[in-house]
Design a protein around this motif. Structure first.
Motif, short mmCIF file in Angstrom:
data_model
loop_
_atom_site.label_atom_id
_atom_site.label_comp_id
_atom_site.label_asym_id
_atom_site.label_seq_id
_atom_site.Cartn_x
_atom_site.Cartn_y
_atom_site.Cartn_z
N UNK A 107 10.74 16.64 -4.18
CA UNK A 107 9.95 15.60 -4.81
C UNK A 107 9.64 16.01 -6.24
N UNK A 108 9.95 15.15 -7.19
CA UNK A 108 9.67 15.40 -8.60
C UNK A 108 8.93 14.19 -9.15
N UNK A 109 7.62 14.26 -9.16
CA UNK A 109 6.83 13.12 -9.60
C UNK A 109 6.94 11.97 -8.63
N UNK A 110 7.49 10.85 -9.10
CA UNK A 110 7.66 9.67 -8.25
C UNK A 110 9.11 9.50 -7.80
N UNK A 111 9.92 10.54 -8.00
CA UNK A 111 11.34 10.45 -7.65
C UNK A 111 11.75 11.58 -6.72
N UNK A 112 12.84 11.34 -6.01
CA UNK A 112 13.49 12.36 -5.20
C UNK A 112 14.70 12.87 -5.98
N UNK A 113 14.82 14.18 -6.11
CA UNK A 113 15.96 14.80 -6.77
C UNK A 113 16.81 15.47 -5.70
N UNK A 114 18.09 15.10 -5.62
CA UNK A 114 18.98 15.63 -4.59
C UNK A 114 19.67 16.89 -5.09
N UNK A 131 22.30 16.06 -7.86
CA UNK A 131 21.70 15.96 -9.19
C UNK A 131 21.30 14.53 -9.51
N UNK A 132 21.38 13.63 -8.53
CA UNK A 132 20.95 12.26 -8.72
C UNK A 132 19.51 12.08 -8.27
N UNK A 133 18.93 10.98 -8.66
CA UNK A 133 17.53 10.68 -8.34
C UNK A 133 17.42 9.30 -7.68
N UNK A 134 16.40 9.18 -6.83
CA UNK A 134 16.08 7.90 -6.20
C UNK A 134 14.56 7.77 -6.16
N UNK A 135 14.05 6.53 -6.10
CA UNK A 135 12.60 6.35 -6.01
C UNK A 135 12.05 6.95 -4.72
#
Length: 214
Positions: A107-114, A131-135
């Protein structure tokens, strides 16, 4: 003429240039970088040339892309790399059983970092990438990490607007407190068709690690 913001450092301009690359656009022309960063034309071209000479950018057909040197430095020992190396054997065991996408994320702030993903030929559709992000709001790892996180992290995530991926994506956060409580009770999070219709995401928090890790 575009002007650099007062107090903006050379490092901040380098960060802007590197952050202008994303998963949807991995090759950019210098003109595109100027538009994306808002930096002055002449200094941006000069900075690009310096980054190419240092190996942080590579020239390629159609423009420039992030370079091997940048990948090398990022792949050296770090917290995320250590986590990935520790989790990978267990991910392989799990993936061999379920034969579906098995992912590691934080969890990075309000995003998920894979950080890592293992797949199988028969696995379902999955739009995420390493290295992608999702809400965090509408993904199963985001749900489980928010549920086991503190109230401040939950409030921050719930303050975001749910992006509409499918007809099943939640349109409000009114039931999320109850949802988080249920996730804590059952020990896992489930998102049915929130990102891809017909696809279910299941996530658990890795034990003995900080609640920002999934």
């Amino acid at each position: 003429m575009k002007r650099v913001h007062p107090g903006e450092t050379g490092l901040s301009r380098i960060v802007k240039v590197l952050e202008s690359f994303d998963l949807g656009k991995s090759v950019l022309t210098p003109a595109e970088i100027v538009r994306r960063t808002g930096l002055p034309h002449a200094s941006t071209y000069r900075l690009i040339n310096e980054l190419v000479q240092a190996g942080f950018l590579d020239r390629t057909e159609g423009g420039v892309q992030t370079g091997v040197r940048l990948w090398e430095l990022a792949s050296r020992e770090s917290r995320t790399l250590s986590l990935r190396n520790t989790a990978l054997p267990f991910m392989e065991d799990l993936q061999n059983v379920i034969r579906q996408h098995t992912q590691l994320s934080i969890l990075d702030g309000t995003e998920i970092l894979y950080l890592e993903r293992l797949s199988a030929p028969e696995a379902v559709v999955n739009i995420t990438r390493v290295a992608g992000r999702m809400p965090a709001l509408i993904t199963s790892p985001g749900l489980v990490l928010a549920a086991f996180g503190d109230r401040k992290a939950q409030d921050l995530i719930m303050s975001t607007t749910p992006p509409k991926y499918t007809d099943l994506t939640p349109t409000s956060t009114s039931d999320f407190r109850r949802m988080y409580a249920e996730i804590r009770r059952q020990g896992y999070a489930r998102a049915d068709g929130w990102v891809d219709e017909g696809v279910t995401g299941l996530s658990v928090q890795i034990g003995l690690l900080p609640p920002s890790t999934m």
